[in-house]
Design an enzyme around this catalytic site. Structure first.
Site, short mmCIF file in Angstrom:
data_model
loop_
_atom_site.label_atom_id
_atom_site.label_comp_id
_atom_site.label_asym_id
_atom_site.label_seq_id
_atom_site.Cartn_x
_atom_site.Cartn_y
_atom_site.Cartn_z
N SER A 238 0.86 -1.19 0.00
CA SER A 238 0.00 0.00 0.00
C SER A 238 0.89 1.23 0.00
O SER A 238 2.05 1.18 0.41
CB SER A 238 -0.90 -0.01 1.24
OG SER A 238 -1.76 1.12 1.27
N CYS A 239 0.34 2.35 -0.47
CA CYS A 239 1.10 3.60 -0.51
C CYS A 239 0.12 4.76 -0.39
O CYS A 239 -0.86 4.67 0.34
CB CYS A 239 1.93 3.69 -1.80
SG CYS A 239 0.95 3.60 -3.32
N GLY A 240 0.36 5.84 -1.10
CA GLY A 240 -0.55 6.98 -1.05
C GLY A 240 -1.76 6.81 -1.96
O GLY A 240 -2.89 7.07 -1.56
#
Length: 281
Positions: A238-240
């Site tokens: 996951s990230c932004g």
């Protein structure tokens, strides 16, 4: 190691750029707070013959989240409009430390196209080797591309809720430590700060060498092990907004793990809701 390479060098591309089945794509992308126009910069300079792969356009138009994965039908149509068919070898690059060449690589794989590679070091490495650039827009004859969706490589909100509840999968958040802890603001307004319960932080920048290339496999292994990540077990990234998470997928692929899933909505979705649990520390 994985059967098909995920990375190619500038030397490889110099030798193969003229091959009839090689298609080059500029997949450059910038975060909102970088205040840069990737498409405009592409028109100013790009690798010879490279078309522009716009992650903001090759995206689900019905979603209120940024650059969400489109349907297989839309992906196939738009990729075909870039002059690519299922028999082509696709090479993607960018100007921003694998943002979003890794995302484009992951999108092609998620749509069933295995013969896709990232130019290690991107445009900067090409220039450093003394290779020429072109300007303008590259438009190739439309071809037929049939996408075959692989749901195992992508997670949605319900999928993330499930793996959080059952503890079956390691969730790796590749945002900066400050954003992970909730101590730094998000580049997109209106998001809560922090991270998902149980998530582990490994900033994607720690996977990239000082010259803009991906770390060697030995150093990638050390980085992942140092963060407590076991690639023998299920892993999700996951990230932004689902872009830099693909860099972890690319790194894991280099180490032989081909099934790392990316949470497409990532923190823009999770942190933008009021019914999702968040931890700060």
């Amino acid at each position: 190691m994985s059967a098909l390479p995920a990375l190619v060098s500038v030397d490889w591309l110099i030798r193969h750029q003229g091959d009839p089945d090689v298609r080059i794509l500029d997949a450059s992308f910038y975060l909102p707070n970088q205040n840069r126009d990737a498409h405009a910069e592409y028109r100013e300079r790009h690798l010879p013959g490279a078309a522009f792969f716009d992650v903001e356009v090759i995206a689900d138009p019905a979603s209120d989240l940024p650059h969400m994965l489109p349907s297989p039908e839309q992906f196939g149509r738009q990729v075909g409009e870039l002059g690519i068919d299922n028999a082509d070898r696709v090479v993607v690059y960018d100007t921003n430390r694998f943002l979003a060449s890794a995302r484009a690589w992951w999108m092609f794989r998620t749509m069933g196209h295995q013969d896709v590679m990232v130019l290690d070091g991107g445009l900067a490495a090409w220039q450093a080797a003394g290779q020429k650039l072109e300007s303008g827009e590259v438009r190739l004859p439309v071809r037929r591309f049939v996408a075959r969706f692989r749901p195992d490589l992508v997670l949605d909100l319900d999928g993330v809720r499930t793996i959080l509840e059952d503890g079956s999968t390691q969730i790796i958040d590749v945002r900066s430590p400050g954003r992970f802890r909730g101590a730094e603001p998000e580049p997109r307004a209106g998001l809560r700060a922090g991270h998902m319960p149980g998530a582990v932080n490994l900033p994607y920048g720690e996977l990239i060498d000082t010259d803009g290339r991906l770390l060697s496999n030995d150093r990638l292994q050390m980085a992942l092990e140092g963060a407590g990540i076991d690639l023998r077990l299920p892993v999700a990234a996951s990230c932004g907004s689902g872009v830099s998470a693909a860099i972890l997928a690319l790194a894991a692929y280099q180490l032989g793990k081909e099934d790392l899933a990316v949470y497409d909505g990532s923190w823009t979705e999770w942190g933008g809701r009021q019914d999702t649990p968040i931890v700060t520390e």
